[in-house]
Design a protein around this motif. Structure first.
Motif, PDB file in Angstrom:
ATOM      1  N   ASN A 133      -2.567 -25.920  45.045  1.00  0.00           N
ATOM      2  CA  ASN A 133      -2.225 -24.777  44.201  1.00  0.00           C
ATOM      3  C   ASN A 133      -2.472 -25.079  42.730  1.00  0.00           C
ATOM      4  O   ASN A 133      -3.009 -24.231  41.992  1.00  0.00           O
ATOM      5  CB  ASN A 133      -0.763 -24.384  44.411  1.00  0.00           C
ATOM      6  N   THR A 134      -2.101 -26.272  42.285  1.00  0.00           N
ATOM      7  CA  THR A 134      -2.318 -26.639  40.885  1.00  0.00           C
ATOM      8  C   THR A 134      -3.806 -26.675  40.564  1.00  0.00           C
ATOM      9  O   THR A 134      -4.234 -26.200  39.498  1.00  0.00           O
ATOM     10  CB  THR A 134      -1.691 -28.015  40.580  1.00  0.00           C
ATOM     11  N   TYR A 135      -4.597 -27.208  41.478  1.00  0.00           N
ATOM     12  CA  TYR A 135      -6.049 -27.235  41.266  1.00  0.00           C
ATOM     13  C   TYR A 135      -6.607 -25.821  41.177  1.00  0.00           C
ATOM     14  O   TYR A 135      -7.459 -25.528  40.332  1.00  0.00           O
ATOM     15  CB  TYR A 135      -6.729 -28.007  42.392  1.00  0.00           C
ATOM     16  N   ARG A 136      -6.100 -24.940  42.025  1.00  0.00           N
ATOM     17  CA  ARG A 136      -6.548 -23.535  41.989  1.00  0.00           C
ATOM     18  C   ARG A 136      -6.201 -22.907  40.644  1.00  0.00           C
ATOM     19  O   ARG A 136      -7.027 -22.198  40.056  1.00  0.00           O
ATOM     20  CB  ARG A 136      -5.877 -22.754  43.125  1.00  0.00           C
ATOM     21  N   LEU A 137      -5.004 -23.163  40.148  1.00  0.00           N
ATOM     22  CA  LEU A 137      -4.582 -22.584  38.869  1.00  0.00           C
ATOM     23  C   LEU A 137      -5.431 -23.109  37.711  1.00  0.00           C
ATOM     24  O   LEU A 137      -5.619 -22.414  36.706  1.00  0.00           O
ATOM     25  CB  LEU A 137      -3.109 -22.900  38.616  1.00  0.00           C
ATOM     26  N   LEU A 138      -5.945 -24.320  37.856  1.00  0.00           N
ATOM     27  CA  LEU A 138      -6.754 -24.911  36.789  1.00  0.00           C
ATOM     28  C   LEU A 138      -8.207 -24.461  36.837  1.00  0.00           C
ATOM     29  O   LEU A 138      -8.895 -24.466  35.805  1.00  0.00           O
ATOM     30  CB  LEU A 138      -6.705 -26.436  36.869  1.00  0.00           C
ATOM     31  N   THR A 139      -8.694 -24.073  38.008  1.00  0.00           N
ATOM     32  CA  THR A 139     -10.140 -23.878  38.157  1.00  0.00           C
ATOM     33  C   THR A 139     -10.573 -22.515  38.658  1.00  0.00           C
ATOM     34  O   THR A 139     -11.717 -22.117  38.455  1.00  0.00           O
ATOM     35  CB  THR A 139     -10.710 -24.933  39.120  1.00  0.00           C
ATOM     36  N   ASP A 140      -9.695 -21.783  39.339  1.00  0.00           N
ATOM     37  CA  ASP A 140     -10.099 -20.529  39.980  1.00  0.00           C
ATOM     38  C   ASP A 140     -10.391 -19.449  38.940  1.00  0.00           C
ATOM     39  O   ASP A 140      -9.610 -19.240  38.014  1.00  0.00           O
ATOM     40  CB  ASP A 140      -9.005 -20.045  40.933  1.00  0.00           C
ATOM     41  N   ASP A 141     -11.508 -18.756  39.106  1.00  0.00           N
ATOM     42  CA  ASP A 141     -11.888 -17.695  38.176  1.00  0.00           C
ATOM     43  C   ASP A 141     -10.917 -16.520  38.208  1.00  0.00           C
ATOM     44  O   ASP A 141     -10.840 -15.745  37.235  1.00  0.00           O
ATOM     45  CB  ASP A 141     -13.301 -17.193  38.490  1.00  0.00           C
ATOM     46  N   ASP A 142     -10.204 -16.350  39.326  1.00  0.00           N
ATOM     47  CA  ASP A 142      -9.281 -15.228  39.450  1.00  0.00           C
ATOM     48  C   ASP A 142      -7.954 -15.467  38.736  1.00  0.00           C
ATOM     49  O   ASP A 142      -7.142 -14.548  38.614  1.00  0.00           O
ATOM     50  CB  ASP A 142      -9.003 -14.928  40.933  1.00  0.00           C
ATOM     51  N   VAL A 143      -7.711 -16.695  38.282  1.00  0.00           N
ATOM     52  CA  VAL A 143      -6.467 -17.021  37.596  1.00  0.00           C
ATOM     53  C   VAL A 143      -6.569 -16.581  36.137  1.00  0.00           C
ATOM     54  O   VAL A 143      -7.574 -16.832  35.468  1.00  0.00           O
ATOM     55  CB  VAL A 143      -6.184 -18.537  37.676  1.00  0.00           C
ATOM     56  N   SER A 144      -5.533 -15.926  35.646  1.00  0.00           N
ATOM     57  CA  SER A 144      -5.546 -15.452  34.261  1.00  0.00           C
ATOM     58  C   SER A 144      -5.514 -16.630  33.296  1.00  0.00           C
ATOM     59  O   SER A 144      -5.037 -17.719  33.629  1.00  0.00           O
ATOM     60  CB  SER A 144      -4.342 -14.537  34.007  1.00  0.00           C
ATOM     61  N   SER A 145      -6.028 -16.384  32.095  1.00  0.00           N
ATOM     62  CA  SER A 145      -6.057 -17.450  31.090  1.00  0.00           C
ATOM     63  C   SER A 145      -4.649 -17.888  30.717  1.00  0.00           C
ATOM     64  O   SER A 145      -4.399 -19.069  30.464  1.00  0.00           O
ATOM     65  CB  SER A 145      -6.804 -16.972  29.840  1.00  0.00           C
ATOM     66  N   GLY A 146      -3.707 -16.925  30.697  1.00  0.00           N
ATOM     67  CA  GLY A 146      -2.323 -17.264  30.378  1.00  0.00           C
ATOM     68  C   GLY A 146      -1.709 -18.200  31.397  1.00  0.00           C
ATOM     69  O   GLY A 146      -1.028 -19.172  31.036  1.00  0.00           O
ATOM     70  N   THR A 147      -1.961 -17.930  32.675  1.00  0.00           N
ATOM     71  CA  THR A 147      -1.438 -18.787  33.741  1.00  0.00           C
ATOM     72  C   THR A 147      -2.072 -20.165  33.678  1.00  0.00           C
ATOM     73  O   THR A 147      -1.397 -21.182  33.871  1.00  0.00           O
ATOM     74  CB  THR A 147      -1.710 -18.158  35.120  1.00  0.00           C
ATOM     75  N   ARG A 148      -3.367 -20.209  33.385  1.00  0.00           N
ATOM     76  CA  ARG A 148      -4.046 -21.504  33.295  1.00  0.00           C
ATOM     77  C   ARG A 148      -3.492 -22.330  32.128  1.00  0.00           C
ATOM     78  O   ARG A 148      -3.242 -23.536  32.274  1.00  0.00           O
ATOM     79  CB  ARG A 148      -5.556 -21.301  33.136  1.00  0.00           C
TER      80      ARG A 148
END
Length: 211
Positions: free
Chosen positions: A78-93
């Protein structure tokens, strides 16, 4: 000096980025895992893109361990997804990066150590001199059967869990139930229907057989 920083002075197994990173994070056995997953000697065969994700998650896991952060189940993915996934908002990243930084994880360094699928491919073919043998027709068909069966089983499990959860919340009302997922393939020319397994076993429909 941290364990990761200490390992930077060690001699790399090869000169490419993946080799240096593996030494830096003490990812022993990584080369064997990559070869097994890429060639299909493991229980499953992964593409170089999937292997890049696998390597990067190993890097992240090692970085968390080095910061004395015991990862919970599913946290690395999940942490890797939050760092790299294009669908994750910039604020969340940004929030994720700040939390890691606050916990003592050198986020910028970790992210710069992430590898691409091309790096994985070059490491496998050039550094490890591994060749990907072309599977036979039967092997390709069997892998396709297994992949589609796994997807069908996954769909059944997710559907069953969803129905059960809605029932527990009294959003729907149902007694004991079973979920069955059936996928059919229809030829638009002869209008013959096949299950996926039937089509893979037959390897052609009626009109193709007749022709």
């Amino acid at each position: 000096m941290t364990d990761i920083e200490d390992s930077e002075t060690d001699e790399s197994s090869c000169g490419c980025k993946l080799g240096r990173v593996a030494d830096k994070y003490d990812l022993s056995g990584l080369d064997n895992d990559l070869i097994a997953y890429w060639t299909g000697d493991a229980d499953e065969q992964l593409s170089t893109r999937q292997l890049a994700t696998y390597v990067n998650q190993q890097i992240l896991s090692a970085a968390l361990a080095n910061a004395d952060i015991p990862p919970r189940e599913g946290e690395i993915e999940n942490t890797y997804r939050l760092l790299t996934d294009d669908d994750v908002s910039s604020g969340t990243r940004v929030q994720t990066r700040n939390e890691l930084q606050r916990d003592g994880v050198p986020v910028e360094q970790v992210e710069s150590d992430f590898v691409s699928h091309q790096t994985v491919y070059n490491h496998l073919t050039k550094c490890l001199e591994t060749e990907l043998e072309k599977p036979s027709d039967e092997e390709q068909l069997e892998r396709s059967r297994e992949k589609l069966a796994a997807l069908q089983n996954r769909t059944e499990a997710v559907t069953s869990d969803t129905i059960a959860r809605l029932d527990r919340k009294d959003l729907i009302d149902i007694g004991e139930f079973n979920v069955t997922v059936s996928v059919t393939v229809t030829c638009e020319e002869c209008l013959q229907e096949y299950t996926v397994r039937e089509l893979l076993d037959e390897r052609s429909c009626n009109c193709q057989s007749q022709s």
